[in-house]
Design an enzyme around this catalytic site. Sequence first.
Site, PDB file in Angstrom:
ATOM      1  N   ASP A 155      73.856   6.013  30.596  1.00  0.00           N
ATOM      2  CA  ASP A 155      73.323   4.750  30.288  1.00  0.00           C
ATOM      3  C   ASP A 155      72.442   4.371  31.292  1.00  0.00           C
ATOM      4  O   ASP A 155      72.706   3.665  32.399  1.00  0.00           O
ATOM      5  CB  ASP A 155      74.520   3.685  29.787  1.00  0.00           C
ATOM      6  CG  ASP A 155      73.807   2.360  29.535  1.00  0.00           C
ATOM      7  OD1 ASP A 155      72.546   2.214  29.630  1.00  0.00           O
ATOM      8  OD2 ASP A 155      74.431   1.540  28.794  1.00  0.00           O
ATOM      9  N   HIS A 191      70.908   0.203  30.280  1.00  0.00           N
ATOM     10  CA  HIS A 191      71.178  -1.013  30.697  1.00  0.00           C
ATOM     11  C   HIS A 191      70.814  -1.742  31.761  1.00  0.00           C
ATOM     12  O   HIS A 191      70.711  -2.780  32.008  1.00  0.00           O
ATOM     13  CB  HIS A 191      72.913  -1.101  30.644  1.00  0.00           C
ATOM     14  CG  HIS A 191      73.070  -0.466  32.003  1.00  0.00           C
ATOM     15  ND1 HIS A 191      73.432   0.586  32.569  1.00  0.00           N
ATOM     16  CD2 HIS A 191      73.947  -1.236  33.131  1.00  0.00           C
ATOM     17  CE1 HIS A 191      73.673   0.746  33.568  1.00  0.00           C
ATOM     18  NE2 HIS A 191      74.109  -0.131  34.030  1.00  0.00           N
ATOM     19  N   HIS A 213      71.199  -5.562  34.906  1.00  0.00           N
ATOM     20  CA  HIS A 213      71.089  -5.815  36.683  1.00  0.00           C
ATOM     21  C   HIS A 213      69.669  -6.300  36.933  1.00  0.00           C
ATOM     22  O   HIS A 213      69.278  -6.476  37.932  1.00  0.00           O
ATOM     23  CB  HIS A 213      70.987  -4.185  37.308  1.00  0.00           C
ATOM     24  CG  HIS A 213      72.427  -3.485  36.926  1.00  0.00           C
ATOM     25  ND1 HIS A 213      73.620  -3.998  37.319  1.00  0.00           N
ATOM     26  CD2 HIS A 213      72.792  -2.519  36.290  1.00  0.00           C
ATOM     27  CE1 HIS A 213      74.537  -3.112  36.933  1.00  0.00           C
ATOM     28  NE2 HIS A 213      73.983  -2.324  36.461  1.00  0.00           N
ATOM     29  N   HIS A 266     117.540   7.444  47.870  1.00  0.00           N
ATOM     30  CA  HIS A 266     118.988   8.071  48.273  1.00  0.00           C
ATOM     31  C   HIS A 266     118.732   8.867  49.641  1.00  0.00           C
ATOM     32  O   HIS A 266     119.509   9.753  49.936  1.00  0.00           O
ATOM     33  CB  HIS A 266     119.723   8.810  47.342  1.00  0.00           C
ATOM     34  CG  HIS A 266     119.858   7.698  46.044  1.00  0.00           C
ATOM     35  ND1 HIS A 266     118.944   7.803  45.022  1.00  0.00           N
ATOM     36  CD2 HIS A 266     121.050   7.155  45.872  1.00  0.00           C
ATOM     37  CE1 HIS A 266     119.512   7.030  44.112  1.00  0.00           C
ATOM     38  NE2 HIS A 266     120.781   6.342  44.593  1.00  0.00           N
ATOM     39  N   ASP A 290      78.292  -5.171  35.897  1.00  0.00           N
ATOM     40  CA  ASP A 290      78.671  -4.207  35.101  1.00  0.00           C
ATOM     41  C   ASP A 290      80.299  -4.577  34.438  1.00  0.00           C
ATOM     42  O   ASP A 290      80.580  -4.562  33.331  1.00  0.00           O
ATOM     43  CB  ASP A 290      78.990  -2.947  35.834  1.00  0.00           C
ATOM     44  CG  ASP A 290      77.744  -2.116  35.807  1.00  0.00           C
ATOM     45  OD1 ASP A 290      76.997  -2.151  34.913  1.00  0.00           O
ATOM     46  OD2 ASP A 290      77.461  -1.476  37.150  1.00  0.00           O
TER      47      ASP A 290
END
Lengths: 182, 444
Positions: free
Chosen positions: B205, B208, B213, B103, B357
């Site tokens: 972490d 991992h 990886h 508007h 990931d």
Amino acid sequence: MSKLAATPHTRTGVDVETRYEIERFLYLEAELLDDQRFDEWLELFDDDVHYWLPTRMTRTVRERDLEVAGRDGAAFFDDDKAFLAGRVRRLASGRSWSEEPPSRTRRLITNIRPVRLDSGEFEVRVNFHVLRSRAERHHDTFFGERTDLLRRVPQEPGFHIARRRIVLDTTTLLAPSISIFL
Amino acid sequence: MFDVTELVQPDQGLINPSIYTDPEVYQGELERVFARSWLFLAHDTQLAKPGSFVQTYMAEDPVLVVRQRDGSVKAFLNQCRHRGMRICRADEGVARAFTCTYHGWGYNLAGELVNVPMQDRAYHDEIDKSKWGPTQVPRLHNHKGFIFGTWDESAPAFEDYLGDMIWYFDALADRYDEGLTLVPGATKWVIDCNWKFAAEQFASDMYHVPSSHASALVALIEDPAVLAEFQEQSAAAPGRQYAGNGHGSGFGLRPDLVPTQAGPDFDAWVVANREQIYRRIGEHRALAVNGHNTVFPNFSWLTINNTMRVWHPRGPGQIEVWSWTYLPKDADERAKQAVRTSTIRTFSAAGVFETDDGENWTEIQQVLRGHQARKTTFNARMGLGHERHGTDGMPGRVTDDMYTEMAARGMYRRWADLMSGLSWPEITERDKSRQQREQEAHLA
């Protein structure tokens, strides 16, 4: 759409036979990727290749020329031949978990628009739609435009890719990763 | 309603995985976690001149962050007060004003309502424009170029909210005399997973990395013998992890600032500026604090990998990742390009680390569709009982190894405290007494 060649070129159309050769080459490239023959795919690239997928954002019409990131901006891919080879090595490692087990891809390469540059190279814009199916139900779709710089080579299949610029039509990528090539 | 004590037992390292799937828990998080925490909004260098703006999100709320004419920054909800339309629809740019396209209500850079079409005829000049601007983010804090905001007037001051984490954050934020700049443009992508998987991994972490990886270094290092040696060395390197106030930082201790992942062009700049870095943050911190980090709840970075990101929640089962590459502002062009390309190649959505990931997190989220899977307790007990204080003179709780989940437990502790509706003073008080108990136990 900005051009790939470093210096300004005169662009001329190509004859039917050349157009056919270029189309055949691009379909072969797509087939090698869909068939996961990455070592053969890698051989299609010139040693000085730049393989680039810049990011894109939503801008107003006034700032539209800033929509796609430039050479110093953010990107998904910005690879030379050595790093492309590294990615291929990784895919073959058996431990590349985003592609092990591998995705299934299907590439639709259309609206192929080649022009000849006065350097003798070809600049080819294509539209692409790449579908990826992964694991049980995962499904991604990538669509946009690619601009390649192709050079004729004496050996089969007749061309090398010297530059590739990929522009997606999405700004936020609706996929968890791009673990495939586009 | 959910019972938080049934959901997580941080001190025992036990997680009920319905916290990653339950829509009610998610709505609770929007209200009790995200609306009460300090959230990263933008970096100074994204707002180069008056009128520069970015549209970001505070959880699911779209927020405009705008450079003012006096150089200050304001942030306000990107929502018109008339019918709630977005008042700016570009991701970023330079504006003189913002106009709602529905508007036509118009707002200035500060987010004040300055123009109402047909104000006389339609509103009989009875509208008090000063009362109908978009909701302002009431508290902003600029920490060395990093702009954070919170909706909560009662939240602790930013420095207290960070606590000892500020020392670890400053290994990045305070590293260079001229500060940091960002590679222009955010990289944005969507992962079908709960935001806590991402935030927790970056807090806590390192474990991992060798598995998830495993293939990333194959892309980076061609010679298998060099690769094997590097993998062995980096996995065996001594490391540390910090946890406090829900934040976390973990890192392997390095003998030198170089080699960096970005390669020789950046290494040369780092070597030339080594003394500057040591002078600012100290040699010890510069060599140690190089790893993964999360400022609770959803701002993360990898110090040495030059990537930072926000995990914007999008329902219990989805996030938008917004990531940026940062650079020393005064580095030469070759050094900047080296950082830029190496971070794109490793930590963009097509990066050889990053793609792994997303794969893990989406699979977890898929499995959690199962009733039995959602009832199955997760184990976050790594390193439980081996927390330390004052390791190597590092502030806060620091373990003497990077392979631990102390920071994950700390994150769920802060999450649980907020989710149970405790006030900020109550949370601060509890944290203090917990710390005291731990320190006494440690000394005893």
